[in-house]
Design an enzyme around this catalytic site. Structure first.
Site, PDB file in Angstrom:
ATOM      1  N   TYR A   1      51.712  48.215  36.946  1.00 28.25           N
ATOM      2  CA  TYR A   1      51.189  49.037  37.508  1.00 28.25           C
ATOM      3  C   TYR A   1      51.341  50.525  37.355  1.00 28.25           C
ATOM      4  O   TYR A   1      51.860  51.255  38.314  1.00 28.25           O
ATOM      5  CB  TYR A   1      51.295  48.511  39.373  1.00 28.25           C
ATOM      6  CG  TYR A   1      50.446  47.383  39.532  1.00 28.25           C
ATOM      7  CD1 TYR A   1      49.197  47.795  40.022  1.00 28.25           C
ATOM      8  CD2 TYR A   1      51.362  46.148  39.940  1.00 28.25           C
ATOM      9  CE1 TYR A   1      49.344  46.648  40.610  1.00 28.25           C
ATOM     10  CE2 TYR A   1      50.029  45.454  40.099  1.00 28.25           C
ATOM     11  CZ  TYR A   1      49.133  45.343  40.782  1.00 28.25           C
ATOM     12  OH  TYR A   1      48.867  44.543  41.662  1.00 28.25           O
TER      13      TYR A   1
ATOM     14  N   ARG B   1      34.992  42.319  42.555  1.00 29.82           N
ATOM     15  CA  ARG B   1      36.148  43.345  43.603  1.00 29.82           C
ATOM     16  C   ARG B   1      34.870  42.943  44.444  1.00 29.82           C
ATOM     17  O   ARG B   1      35.413  43.375  45.989  1.00 29.82           O
ATOM     18  CB  ARG B   1      35.498  44.996  43.124  1.00 29.82           C
ATOM     19  CG  ARG B   1      35.824  44.982  41.866  1.00 29.82           C
ATOM     20  CD  ARG B   1      37.494  45.328  41.998  1.00 29.82           C
ATOM     21  NE  ARG B   1      37.597  46.339  43.075  1.00 29.82           N
ATOM     22  CZ  ARG B   1      38.811  47.130  43.015  1.00 29.82           C
ATOM     23  NH1 ARG B   1      39.778  46.646  42.348  1.00 29.82           N
ATOM     24  NH2 ARG B   1      38.880  48.096  43.529  1.00 29.82           N
TER      25      ARG B   1
ATOM     26  N   THR C   1      40.494  46.878  49.685  1.00 30.29           N
ATOM     27  CA  THR C   1      42.539  46.432  49.497  1.00 30.29           C
ATOM     28  C   THR C   1      42.999  46.194  50.925  1.00 30.29           C
ATOM     29  O   THR C   1      44.288  45.463  51.106  1.00 30.29           O
ATOM     30  CB  THR C   1      42.855  47.597  49.205  1.00 30.29           C
ATOM     31  OG1 THR C   1      41.791  48.472  47.949  1.00 30.29           O
ATOM     32  CG2 THR C   1      44.537  48.097  48.886  1.00 30.29           C
TER      33      THR C   1
ATOM     34  N   ARG D   1      39.693  38.685  50.423  1.00 35.00           N
ATOM     35  CA  ARG D   1      40.474  39.292  51.265  1.00 35.00           C
ATOM     36  C   ARG D   1      41.110  39.357  53.303  1.00 35.00           C
ATOM     37  O   ARG D   1      41.806  39.029  53.236  1.00 35.00           O
ATOM     38  CB  ARG D   1      41.752  40.401  51.046  1.00 35.00           C
ATOM     39  CG  ARG D   1      41.593  40.219  49.790  1.00 35.00           C
ATOM     40  CD  ARG D   1      41.621  42.012  48.792  1.00 35.00           C
ATOM     41  NE  ARG D   1      42.815  42.327  47.661  1.00 35.00           N
ATOM     42  CZ  ARG D   1      42.584  43.809  47.186  1.00 35.00           C
ATOM     43  NH1 ARG D   1      41.658  44.265  47.441  1.00 35.00           N
ATOM     44  NH2 ARG D   1      43.266  43.639  45.427  1.00 35.00           N
TER      45      ARG D   1
ATOM     46  N   ASN E   1      47.822  41.133  49.687  1.00 38.76           N
ATOM     47  CA  ASN E   1      46.826  41.393  50.041  1.00 38.76           C
ATOM     48  C   ASN E   1      45.561  39.873  48.788  1.00 38.76           C
ATOM     49  O   ASN E   1      44.879  40.047  48.496  1.00 38.76           O
ATOM     50  CB  ASN E   1      46.014  42.718  49.992  1.00 38.76           C
ATOM     51  CG  ASN E   1      45.996  43.727  48.705  1.00 38.76           C
ATOM     52  OD1 ASN E   1      46.190  42.708  47.880  1.00 38.76           O
ATOM     53  ND2 ASN E   1      45.908  44.537  48.459  1.00 38.76           N
TER      54      ASN E   1
HETATM   55  P1  GTP Z   1      43.888  46.192  43.190  1.00 34.81           P
HETATM   56  O1  GTP Z   1      42.765  44.667  43.105  1.00 34.81           O
HETATM   57  O2  GTP Z   1      45.033  45.105  43.665  1.00 34.81           O
HETATM   58  O3  GTP Z   1      44.511  47.258  42.056  1.00 34.81           O
HETATM   59  O4  GTP Z   1      43.822  46.511  44.008  1.00 34.81           O
HETATM   60  P2  GTP Z   1      42.916  47.863  44.572  1.00 34.81           P
HETATM   61  O5  GTP Z   1      42.206  47.881  43.493  1.00 34.81           O
HETATM   62  O6  GTP Z   1      42.023  47.290  45.503  1.00 34.81           O
HETATM   63  O7  GTP Z   1      43.648  49.059  45.262  1.00 34.81           O
HETATM   64  P3  GTP Z   1      44.833  50.136  44.707  1.00 34.81           P
HETATM   65  O8  GTP Z   1      44.326  49.707  43.183  1.00 34.81           O
HETATM   66  O9  GTP Z   1      44.436  50.919  45.553  1.00 34.81           O
HETATM   67  O10 GTP Z   1      45.760  49.500  44.896  1.00 34.81           O
HETATM   68  C1  GTP Z   1      46.358  48.177  43.895  1.00 34.81           C
HETATM   69  C2  GTP Z   1      47.530  47.829  44.769  1.00 34.81           C
HETATM   70  O11 GTP Z   1      48.137  48.301  45.431  1.00 34.81           O
HETATM   71  C3  GTP Z   1      47.031  47.313  45.762  1.00 34.81           C
HETATM   72  O12 GTP Z   1      45.890  45.977  45.914  1.00 34.81           O
HETATM   73  C4  GTP Z   1      47.984  46.811  47.292  1.00 34.81           C
HETATM   74  O13 GTP Z   1      48.453  45.988  46.610  1.00 34.81           O
HETATM   75  C5  GTP Z   1      49.284  48.251  46.579  1.00 34.81           C
HETATM   76  N1  GTP Z   1      48.818  48.983  47.908  1.00 34.81           N
HETATM   77  C6  GTP Z   1      47.783  49.986  47.760  1.00 34.81           C
HETATM   78  N2  GTP Z   1      48.113  50.754  48.908  1.00 34.81           N
HETATM   79  C7  GTP Z   1      49.422  50.183  49.845  1.00 34.81           C
HETATM   80  C8  GTP Z   1      49.855  50.276  50.771  1.00 34.81           C
HETATM   81  O14 GTP Z   1      49.752  51.791  51.131  1.00 34.81           O
HETATM   82  N3  GTP Z   1      51.419  49.945  50.820  1.00 34.81           N
HETATM   83  C9  GTP Z   1      51.300  49.396  50.276  1.00 34.81           C
HETATM   84  N4  GTP Z   1      53.434  48.082  50.292  1.00 34.81           N
HETATM   85  N5  GTP Z   1      50.849  48.382  49.042  1.00 34.81           N
HETATM   86  C10 GTP Z   1      49.967  49.036  48.528  1.00 34.81           C
HETATM   87 MG    MG Z   2      43.614  48.809  42.038  1.00 32.07          MG
END
Ligand code: GTP
Ligand code: MG
Length: 138
Positions: A49, A85, A91, A102, A112
């Site tokens: 990450y 997706r 998310t 989700r 999630n």
């Molecule tokens: P991924 O498929 O996991 O990458 O999810 P995404 O693309 O829908 O979300 P994004 O890349 O913006 O964020 C990556 C991950 O960080 C998310 O899946 C969440 O698990 C976590 N995350 C994002 N926003 C928050 C937040 O506000 N609080 C916390 N605790 N975790 C978050």
């Molecule tokens: Mg992401």
């Protein structure tokens, strides 16, 4: 035919949802061409990450991702990245559409249940992060 990287997160493996989630992916037309169970270290979570390292939730995210087993997978299908997706949902589960993984299973924006690559470049990077070529059988 496209490939994407998918991960079933610790909140989902803890609730024994590996099969239920994989079934939803398969029903969405995606084929599991690689799969293994991994309990990542904090360091591995930080590396995976790294793109989020300056975000306020980075500590919480990497602690959660290293708190229990995950299942890492490579999915194959027509438009696999977008399709995955779509079936994952937003998310934040409060914003996720009906019928998505989700909406059905996620506990919060952090816990999630699934991860999915968001573009061809990240899909290739994330697949290479977890799998050797010989582990992917199309
Ligand atoms: P991924 O498929 O996991 O990458 O999810 P995404 O693309 O829908 O979300 P994004 O890349 O913006 O964020 C990556 C991950 O960080 C998310 O899946 C969440 O698990 C976590 N995350 C994002 N926003 C928050 C937040 O506000 N609080 C916390 N605790 N975790 C978050
Ligand atoms: Mg992401």
């Amino acid at each position: 035919i496209e490939r994407t990287f998918s991960m079933i997160k610790p909140d989902a493996t803890a609730r024994n949802l590996t099969g239920a989630i994989t079934q939803m992916l398969e029903e969405a037309g995606l084929r599991v061409v690689a799969s293994k169970r991994v309990w990542m270290s904090k360091r591995q979570a930080e590396a995976f990450y790294a793109v989020h390292k300056d975000r306020p939730f980075f500590q919480e995210l990497t602690e959660f991702m290293s708190s229990g087993p995950t299942v890492v997978q490579v999915l194959e299908g027509e438009n696999a990245i977008a399709r995955n997706r779509e079936i994952m949902g937003a998310t934040n589960p409060a914003e996720a559409a009906e019928g998505t993984i989700r909406k059905k299973f996620a506990k919060s924006i952090g816990e999630n249940s699934v991860h999915g690559s968001d573009a061809p470049e990240t899909a290739a990077e994330e697949i290479a992060f977890w799998f050797a070529g010989c582990e992917i059988v199309g």
